[in-house]
Design an enzyme around this catalytic site. Structure first.
Site, PDB file in Angstrom:
ATOM      1  N   GLU A 152     -85.934   5.682  26.339  1.00  0.00           N
ATOM      2  CA  GLU A 152     -85.943   6.209  27.713  1.00  0.00           C
ATOM      3  C   GLU A 152     -87.369   6.226  28.248  1.00  0.00           C
ATOM      4  OE1 GLU A 152     -82.499   9.755  27.564  1.00  0.00           O
ATOM      5  OE2 GLU A 152     -84.617  10.253  27.538  1.00  0.00           O
TER       6      GLU A 152
ATOM      7  N   ARG B 286     -69.844  23.427  23.968  1.00  0.00           N
ATOM      8  CA  ARG B 286     -69.654  24.755  23.356  1.00  0.00           C
ATOM      9  C   ARG B 286     -70.150  25.814  24.333  1.00  0.00           C
ATOM     10  NH1 ARG B 286     -74.655  22.863  21.674  1.00  0.00           N
ATOM     11  NH2 ARG B 286     -76.328  24.333  22.144  1.00  0.00           N
TER      12      ARG B 286
ATOM     13  N   HIS C 122     -88.566  22.885  20.219  1.00  0.00           N
ATOM     14  CA  HIS C 122     -87.201  22.562  20.663  1.00  0.00           C
ATOM     15  C   HIS C 122     -86.235  23.721  20.483  1.00  0.00           C
ATOM     16  CE1 HIS C 122     -88.616  18.604  21.314  1.00  0.00           C
ATOM     17  NE2 HIS C 122     -88.879  18.386  20.057  1.00  0.00           N
TER      18      HIS C 122
ATOM     19  N   LYS D  56     -75.165  10.467  22.019  1.00  0.00           N
ATOM     20  CA  LYS D  56     -75.967  10.443  23.253  1.00  0.00           C
ATOM     21  C   LYS D  56     -75.841   9.100  23.963  1.00  0.00           C
ATOM     22  CE  LYS D  56     -76.881  14.406  21.800  1.00  0.00           C
ATOM     23  NZ  LYS D  56     -75.798  15.352  22.153  1.00  0.00           N
TER      24      LYS D  56
HETATM   25  C1  MV4 Z   1     -87.330  13.973  26.885  1.00  0.00           C
HETATM   26  C2  MV4 Z   1     -88.621  14.398  27.249  1.00  0.00           C
HETATM   27  C3  MV4 Z   1     -89.385  13.550  28.070  1.00  0.00           C
HETATM   28  N1  MV4 Z   1     -88.883  12.361  28.456  1.00  0.00           N
HETATM   29  N2  MV4 Z   1     -86.854  12.782  27.293  1.00  0.00           N
HETATM   30  C4  MV4 Z   1     -86.316  17.609  23.986  1.00  0.00           C
HETATM   31  C5  MV4 Z   1     -85.014  18.067  23.387  1.00  0.00           C
HETATM   32  C6  MV4 Z   1     -83.979  17.247  24.012  1.00  0.00           C
HETATM   33  N3  MV4 Z   1     -83.062  18.142  24.711  1.00  0.00           N
HETATM   34  C7  MV4 Z   1     -84.673  16.339  24.953  1.00  0.00           C
HETATM   35  N4  MV4 Z   1     -86.070  16.662  24.948  1.00  0.00           N
HETATM   36  C8  MV4 Z   1     -86.954  15.933  25.686  1.00  0.00           C
HETATM   37  N5  MV4 Z   1     -86.524  14.756  26.117  1.00  0.00           N
HETATM   38  C9  MV4 Z   1     -87.638  11.999  28.067  1.00  0.00           C
HETATM   39  N6  MV4 Z   1     -87.170  10.804  28.462  1.00  0.00           N
HETATM   40  C10 MV4 Z   1     -89.085  15.643  26.795  1.00  0.00           C
HETATM   41  C11 MV4 Z   1     -88.259  16.394  26.002  1.00  0.00           C
HETATM   42  C12 MV4 Z   1     -88.785  17.663  25.534  1.00  0.00           C
HETATM   43  C13 MV4 Z   1     -88.264  18.835  26.029  1.00  0.00           C
HETATM   44  C14 MV4 Z   1     -87.260  18.802  26.982  1.00  0.00           C
HETATM   45  C15 MV4 Z   1     -86.784  20.013  27.448  1.00  0.00           C
HETATM   46  C16 MV4 Z   1     -87.282  21.218  26.975  1.00  0.00           C
HETATM   47  C17 MV4 Z   1     -88.265  21.238  26.035  1.00  0.00           C
HETATM   48  C18 MV4 Z   1     -88.779  20.050  25.548  1.00  0.00           C
HETATM   49  C19 MV4 Z   1     -89.785  20.067  24.589  1.00  0.00           C
HETATM   50  C20 MV4 Z   1     -90.276  18.891  24.121  1.00  0.00           C
HETATM   51  C21 MV4 Z   1     -89.772  17.678  24.592  1.00  0.00           C
END
Ligand code: MV4
Length: 509
Positions: free
Chosen positions: A200, A292, A235, A116
């Site tokens: 972040e 993918r 998630h 990442k």
């Molecule tokens: C985040 C976020 C809030 N702020 N990054 C969750 C899995 C990964 N794909 C990234 N995720 C998140 N990153 C920042 N800077 C909140 C999440 C997150 C989330 C994002 C998308 C869909 C569902 C989620 C569930 C919990 C947290």
């Protein structure tokens, strides 16, 4: 064109790829572990080879075994599906070394997007917006402290080698930072063998919107529209839809062009997905790129009229994209439900076992990508995804209506599934009004627990009573659900709902 393709996967995605091969006149080779001997993908393939015991690392993750079957069977190419080896650069290299075409990106493109922080550094260079924070791992608490002060709390700590939310820590205030940093680092070290953690700005209540991209091996890259994937639980995506209710044509163009820049910066070829976080003001930030084909690819296929697996195979065969960006049009609306062998009344624990009855929906606007059949025994060794049920319509309301109708036709006997959860989601007013963010499902499930008067203690007590009842009445009770020759599905359904009603009367619900 390839004459024979090996599918290095199992379940619904293996069936899906085998179907594409057959539609293109290509022979399909399946591989299977011991517990998958009678599974649907084995039955549909033209040839099938055992590759080892149930444990994935002894079978579906066994690179040498899969490559040797490819050679033994004379397969020209390998499709990895999703999960397992689909994003494993070493496997992509082993295919290239073995003279078998890997249907997907190069190992180098996988490496570029696998970390990442490496991906964020590439985005910095490509001028792609990503969430404010560090594009490298933080080396000390002091550095993390300084960055957090600069970008402002709350902040999110993430594992560079992670993804899908693993190893994430939300930090609300300075006094939490040190312990969160130590926890994130040790969890990342344990889970990924790489303790690198970056930081972040936390986006509050974000949406997860991802853009499908497709690139041939001649420098042509296009985007195929977005997918709204915010309806998640722990998630794990539960419901996905295309197009996103919040993306207008201008935003789609800007996100799509950004996604194409991301793919080009990585020298990406074949099908890939660029994930974005979208805040309440509709600003979008690069999150990660998935190298993918994704589980939810069918909703993009339905709204674009394109077959992504056919296109993947044509691209791997060295052909240029048969269309340009202006030829891509989004029409209608598609919504996907992931049908899992899980028990919604028992914390969604996996519910393996024999499928004693299967009444599957069809009809206008319904697509079912399934890996199960009546009489099959769902193994406990793998992800419990059974099938994907997709509803398509002219607009979102029609897609919802069709999906609700199809869910009411769906009956899987012998095991528990999460079908009832989708009935609940689709009739929820906030869902119908497209008021979805990443906290939606947690709120809905909390409402359900409160409505059911379920406390955790209550759930445990109900489980004990249920076990007792089953011990006394089990076979007889189960017998009432067996279909006799005269019974029609409706009767079975009513028997099913009568049984549920009886259970409710006993206070078991
Ligand atoms: C985040 C976020 C809030 N702020 N990054 C969750 C899995 C990964 N794909 C990234 N995720 C998140 N990153 C920042 N800077 C909140 C999440 C997150 C989330 C994002 C998308 C869909 C569902 C989620 C569930 C919990 C947290």
């Amino acid at each position: 064109m390839f004459k024979k393709i090996l599918i290095a996967n199992r379940g619904e995605i293996a069936v899906r790829v085998i179907r594409a091969c057959h539609e293109m006149g290509i022979s399909a080779v399946a591989v299977y572990s011991e517990v998958d001997r009678a599974s649907l993908h084995v039955r549909k393939a033209d040839e099938a080879y055992p590759i080892g015991p149930a444990a994935a690392k002894e079978s579906y993750l066994n690179i040498d075994k899969i490559i040797s079957v490819a050679k033994q069977s004379g397969a020209d190419a390998i499709h990895p599906g999703y999960g397992f080896l689909s994003e494993n650069a070493q496997f992509a290299r082993a295919c290239a070394d073995g003279g078998v075409k890997f249907i997907g990106p190069t190992a180098a493109a996988m490496d570029a997007m696998g970390s990442k922080t490496r991906a964020r550094q590439a985005m910095e260079k490509a001028g792609v917006p990503f969430v404010p924070g560090t594009s490298r791992g933080v080396d000390s608490f002091e550095e993390a402290q300084a960055v957090a002060e600069r970008i402002g709390y709350p902040v999110m700590l993430k594992a560079a080698a992670g993804g899908g939310g693993k190893g994430m820590r939300l930090v609300h205030s300075p006094d939490e930072l040190q312990s969160a940093l130590e926890g994130a680092r040790s969890e990342a070290e344990r889970a990924f063998g790489d303790g690198e953690v970056y930081l972040e700005k936390a986006i509050v209540n974000p949406r997860h919107i991802e853009m499908q991209v497709l690139a041939d091996e001649h420098g042509n890259t296009v985007y195929l529209g977005e997918r709204e994937c915010s309806l998640q639980r722990r998630h794990q995506k539960v419901v996905e839809e295309a197009p996103s209710p919040v993306v207008d044509p201008d935003m789609r163009r800007r996100m799509g062009q950004t996604a194409v820049r991301v793919a080009q910066s990585a020298g990406y070829t074949n099908a890939g997905t660029v994930e974005f976080l979208v805040d309440q003001q509709k600003n979008f930030y690069f999150l990660e790129m998935n190298t993918r084909l994704q589980v939810e690819h069918p909703i993009t296929e339905l709204v674009t009229g394109l077959d992504l697996v056919h296109l993947q195979i044509h691209i791997a065969n060295g052909e240029p994209l048969p269309f340009q960006q202006d030829d891509v049009n989004i029409r209608g609306h598609a919504i996907e439900c992931r049908i899992y062998a899980e028990d919604p009344d028992n914390n969604y624990f996996p519910s393996p076992g024999k499928i004693t009855l299967l009444l599957a929906p069809s009809g206008p606007g319904i697509r079912r990508d399934s890996g199960m059949y009546e009489g099959w025994t769902v193994p406990m060794d793998y992800d419990p995804l059974l099938a994907k049920l997709i509803g398509y319509g002219t607009d979102r309301a029609q897609a919802i209506g069709r999906l609700q109708r199809a869910l009411n036709e769906y009956f899987v006997g012998g095991i528990k599934t999460n079908i009832s959860l989708f009935r609940r989601i689709l009739r929820d007013p906030d869902f119908q009004a497209a008021k979805i963010d990443t906290g939606f499902l947690d709120r809905l499930l909390k409402q359900k627990r409160e409505a059911d008067g379920h406390s955790d203690a209550g759930a445990a007590e109900a489980a004990v009573i249920a076990a007792g009842m089953f011990a006394m009445m089990g076979p007889a009770a189960a017998g009432s659900l067996e279909r006799t020759a005269s019974e029609t599905p409706e009767n079975v359904m009513s028997a099913h709902s009568n049984w549920k009603a009886a259970a409710r009367r006993e206070g078991l619900k």
